[in-house]
Scaffold this motif. Structure first.
Motif, PDB file in Angstrom:
ATOM      1  N   ILE A 122       1.532  14.217   2.475  1.00 33.18           N
ATOM      2  CA  ILE A 122       2.552  13.287   2.947  1.00 33.18           C
ATOM      3  C   ILE A 122       2.614  13.287   4.470  1.00 33.18           C
ATOM      4  O   ILE A 122       2.712  12.229   5.109  1.00 33.18           O
ATOM      5  N   VAL A 123       2.539  14.470   5.077  1.00 34.48           N
ATOM      6  CA  VAL A 123       2.558  14.565   6.538  1.00 34.48           C
ATOM      7  C   VAL A 123       1.387  13.811   7.135  1.00 34.48           C
ATOM      8  O   VAL A 123       1.530  13.060   8.116  1.00 34.48           O
ATOM      9  N   ARG A 124       0.205  13.966   6.553  1.00 35.04           N
ATOM     10  CA  ARG A 124      -0.973  13.276   7.069  1.00 35.04           C
ATOM     11  C   ARG A 124      -0.854  11.756   6.886  1.00 35.04           C
ATOM     12  O   ARG A 124      -1.260  10.974   7.746  1.00 35.04           O
ATOM     13  N   MET A 125      -0.308  11.323   5.731  1.00 33.30           N
ATOM     14  CA  MET A 125      -0.140   9.889   5.510  1.00 33.30           C
ATOM     15  C   MET A 125       0.843   9.309   6.519  1.00 33.30           C
ATOM     16  O   MET A 125       0.645   8.209   7.043  1.00 33.30           O
TER      17      MET A 125
ATOM     18  N   THR B 142      -3.692  16.454  13.537  1.00 28.43           N
ATOM     19  CA  THR B 142      -3.057  15.144  13.484  1.00 28.43           C
ATOM     20  C   THR B 142      -3.860  14.097  14.239  1.00 28.43           C
ATOM     21  O   THR B 142      -3.920  12.934  13.849  1.00 28.43           O
ATOM     22  N   PHE B 143      -4.484  14.501  15.320  1.00 32.54           N
ATOM     23  CA  PHE B 143      -5.116  13.543  16.212  1.00 32.54           C
ATOM     24  C   PHE B 143      -6.634  13.513  16.058  1.00 32.54           C
ATOM     25  O   PHE B 143      -7.332  12.986  16.910  1.00 32.54           O
ATOM     26  N   LYS B 144      -7.155  14.082  14.967  1.00 27.78           N
ATOM     27  CA  LYS B 144      -8.584  14.049  14.714  1.00 27.78           C
ATOM     28  C   LYS B 144      -8.908  12.988  13.670  1.00 27.78           C
ATOM     29  O   LYS B 144      -8.275  12.925  12.610  1.00 27.78           O
ATOM     30  N   LEU B 145      -9.903  12.168  13.957  1.00 30.58           N
ATOM     31  CA  LEU B 145     -10.305  11.116  13.022  1.00 30.58           C
ATOM     32  C   LEU B 145     -10.748  11.699  11.692  1.00 30.58           C
ATOM     33  O   LEU B 145     -10.500  11.112  10.627  1.00 30.58           O
ATOM     34  N   LYS B 146     -11.370  12.876  11.713  1.00 30.30           N
ATOM     35  CA  LYS B 146     -11.873  13.496  10.490  1.00 30.30           C
ATOM     36  C   LYS B 146     -10.743  13.783   9.504  1.00 30.30           C
ATOM     37  O   LYS B 146     -10.933  13.739   8.289  1.00 30.30           O
ATOM     38  N   THR B 147      -9.559  14.061  10.041  1.00 23.42           N
ATOM     39  CA  THR B 147      -8.413  14.334   9.173  1.00 23.42           C
ATOM     40  C   THR B 147      -8.146  13.162   8.242  1.00 23.42           C
ATOM     41  O   THR B 147      -7.853  13.331   7.059  1.00 23.42           O
ATOM     42  N   TYR B 148      -8.283  11.940   8.743  1.00 23.03           N
ATOM     43  CA  TYR B 148      -7.919  10.762   7.974  1.00 23.03           C
ATOM     44  C   TYR B 148      -9.077  10.230   7.141  1.00 23.03           C
ATOM     45  O   TYR B 148      -8.867   9.709   6.047  1.00 23.03           O
ATOM     46  N   THR B 149     -10.299  10.344   7.663  1.00 18.42           N
ATOM     47  CA  THR B 149     -11.443   9.931   6.846  1.00 18.42           C
ATOM     48  C   THR B 149     -11.569  10.821   5.627  1.00 18.42           C
ATOM     49  O   THR B 149     -11.884  10.365   4.526  1.00 18.42           O
ATOM     50  N   SER B 150     -11.288  12.116   5.774  1.00 13.38           N
ATOM     51  CA  SER B 150     -11.342  13.026   4.630  1.00 13.38           C
ATOM     52  C   SER B 150     -10.186  12.775   3.678  1.00 13.38           C
ATOM     53  O   SER B 150     -10.315  12.910   2.462  1.00 13.38           O
ATOM     54  N   LEU B 151      -9.042  12.363   4.235  1.00 11.04           N
ATOM     55  CA  LEU B 151      -7.883  12.050   3.403  1.00 11.04           C
ATOM     56  C   LEU B 151      -8.171  10.851   2.515  1.00 11.04           C
ATOM     57  O   LEU B 151      -7.892  10.860   1.314  1.00 11.04           O
ATOM     58  N   ILE B 152      -8.783   9.821   3.112  1.00 13.28           N
ATOM     59  CA  ILE B 152      -9.122   8.625   2.341  1.00 13.28           C
ATOM     60  C   ILE B 152     -10.166   8.952   1.284  1.00 13.28           C
ATOM     61  O   ILE B 152     -10.146   8.425   0.170  1.00 13.28           O
ATOM     62  N   ALA B 153     -11.091   9.860   1.617  1.00 19.81           N
ATOM     63  CA  ALA B 153     -12.140  10.246   0.673  1.00 19.81           C
ATOM     64  C   ALA B 153     -11.671  11.279  -0.334  1.00 19.81           C
ATOM     65  O   ALA B 153     -12.439  11.741  -1.168  1.00 19.81           O
ATOM     66  N   ASN B 154     -10.367  11.669  -0.220  1.00 19.62           N
ATOM     67  CA  ASN B 154      -9.764  12.627  -1.159  1.00 19.62           C
ATOM     68  C   ASN B 154     -10.447  13.998  -1.075  1.00 19.62           C
ATOM     69  O   ASN B 154     -10.704  14.640  -2.071  1.00 19.62           O
TER      70      ASN B 154
ATOM     71  N   ILE C 287       0.829  -1.214   0.000  1.00 24.17           N
ATOM     72  CA  ILE C 287       0.000   0.000   0.000  1.00 24.17           C
ATOM     73  C   ILE C 287       0.860   1.259   0.000  1.00 24.17           C
ATOM     74  O   ILE C 287       0.598   2.184  -0.788  1.00 24.17           O
ATOM     75  N   PRO C 288       1.915   1.360   0.851  1.00 22.06           N
ATOM     76  CA  PRO C 288       2.783   2.541   0.757  1.00 22.06           C
ATOM     77  C   PRO C 288       3.397   2.724  -0.628  1.00 22.06           C
ATOM     78  O   PRO C 288       3.552   3.856  -1.101  1.00 22.06           O
ATOM     79  N   SER C 289       3.734   1.624  -1.300  1.00 21.20           N
ATOM     80  CA  SER C 289       4.308   1.728  -2.642  1.00 21.20           C
ATOM     81  C   SER C 289       3.286   2.262  -3.641  1.00 21.20           C
ATOM     82  O   SER C 289       3.629   3.050  -4.528  1.00 21.20           O
ATOM     83  N   ILE C 290       2.030   1.835  -3.491  1.00 15.63           N
ATOM     84  CA  ILE C 290       0.969   2.347  -4.358  1.00 15.63           C
ATOM     85  C   ILE C 290       0.772   3.840  -4.118  1.00 15.63           C
ATOM     86  O   ILE C 290       0.637   4.637  -5.058  1.00 15.63           O
ATOM     87  N   ILE C 291       0.758   4.237  -2.836  1.00 11.62           N
ATOM     88  CA  ILE C 291       0.621   5.653  -2.498  1.00 11.62           C
ATOM     89  C   ILE C 291       1.779   6.449  -3.076  1.00 11.62           C
ATOM     90  O   ILE C 291       1.598   7.540  -3.633  1.00 11.62           O
TER      91      ILE C 291
END
Length: 374
Positions: free
Chosen positions: A224-227, A356-368, A200-204
């Protein structure tokens, strides 16, 4: 190919022609090497098969790599992966037919088809790319200056790739020399299981590269920082799950002789976390014409691995090898992170923010989507 195509420093029509010519040069070189080995009696049988396999693989893989890169530079990830997957699936389906005899062909002859698939994939990618983006009538050779740019970048990237290969494989030599055959088999499987977590990191990274090369710096740095911060809780979950369940799973998958995998795998996992983050940063450096940074960071990790293997493997066996690899991967990441922060002009406070510590940061990242979008 990805860097110069995505950044528009060299025309895609020129890179496409290079991508056609270079595999032929590689194939000729492969034939020459094989003939030399035959003449020196290093190869004493299966001359025809080795010639065919060598040419088919080197020619096909070169075409695959070049044209996949050119597709990615145009943000087209679907076409190359669908084509290569489809051909792979067809080859896999053919395996049982040839095992029983198929159209007068046997299992040994199936190996020819296996290697020829690489040519089929490469030619398919080349034809599709030329059809979609670079008509044959518009193909042209790069200028001398463009060749110099291309090969200067490629040579530095080659050293980075060699360092990366060694940091992942040099420990095999020490384990083989100082441990039993059983321990070596267990350690190879530990390493392979660890490599699965790098897919997965290689795909990213393959997606980061062309975007960063296009000059999308600010957003890409944030991405990149968020990933990187996303990987930390993700791998903590993986480590806990591995602690609880990996021992019986390994025995079930590989058999009772692989009872030495459990502890080395747990020791290696933290290093895999850091290597995952290193891979993504390495893609950013390549896209910013800084492949030398990858040489520096990966070589630093390689030095730790070489010294640690000599000191620890005799004493601790494959657990020591896993520990050293983990430390080497961590070193490579730390050096690459420091260089990344310097290149992106960010500090620690930019990495560890309230977001960094908010779940919304990562759910939005995955949803682009932007974390602040509604």
């Amino acid at each position: 190919m990805t860097y110069f195509s995505a950044s528009n420093q060299i025309s895609g029509n020129k890179l496409a022609l290079v991508s056609i010519i270079w595999p032929f040069i590689v194939a000729i070189f492969s034939v020459g090497c094989t003939m030399f080995l035959i003449s020196q009696h290093f190869i004493t049988s299966d001359y025809l098969f080795l010639l065919v396999a060598g040419v088919a693989y080197t020619f096909g893989i070169s075409l695959n790599n070049f044209f996949t890169s050119l597709f990615y530079a145009r943000q087209n990830y679907a076409v190359p992966n669908i084509l290569m997957s489809a051909i792979n699936v067809i080859v896999i389906i053919l395996v049982p037919f040839f095992a029983k005899g198929f159209m007068g062909l046997n299992r040994e002859q199936f190996l020819y088809i296996y290697f020829l698939q690489f040519i089929l994939q490469g030619l398919g990618l080349a034809i599709l790319y030329l059809t979609l983006y670079s008509p044959v009538s518009k193909l042209q050779l790069p200028t001398l200056q463009e060749y110099k740019m291309l090969f200067r970048f490629a040579v530095i990237a080659l050293f980075a790739n060699i360092a990366y290969y060694l940091i992942n494989r040099v420990d095999y030599l020490f384990v083989e020399a100082w441990c039993s055959a059983k321990s070596l088999g267990n350690y190879v499987q530990v390493s392979k299981m660890g490599q699965l977590f790098l897919i997965i990191p290689s795909i990213i990274a393959s997606a980061v590269y062309p975007q960063a090369a296009k000059g999308e710096n600010a957003n890409m740095v944030k991405y990149i920082v968020r990933m990187i911060t996303l990987f930390v809780p993700l791998y903590i979950i993986i480590i806990i799950a591995s602690y609880l369940f990996s021992s019986p799973v390994f025995l079930w998958l590989f058999g009772k002789t692989f009872d030495e995998m459990y502890v080395p795998f747990l020791v290696l996992l933290p290093g895999i976390l850091f290597l995952s983050m290193h891979i993504i940063i390495a893609a950013f450096f390549g896209a910013k014409n800084k492949p030398a940074y990858n040489v520096i960071s990966t070589s630093a990790g390689l030095v730790i691995v070489l010294i640690g293997d000599v000191v620890l493997i005799k004493r601790m066996g494959i657990t020591g090898a896993a520990l050293v690899s983990s430390l080497g991967y961590t070193t490579a990441f730390i050096v690459s992170l420091l260089l990344f922060m310097q290149q992106a002009t960010i500090g620690w406070k930019d990495i560890f923010t309230s977001e960094t510590f908010k779940l919304k940061t990562y759910t939005s990242l995955i949803a682009n989507r932007s974390p602040n979008s509604k």
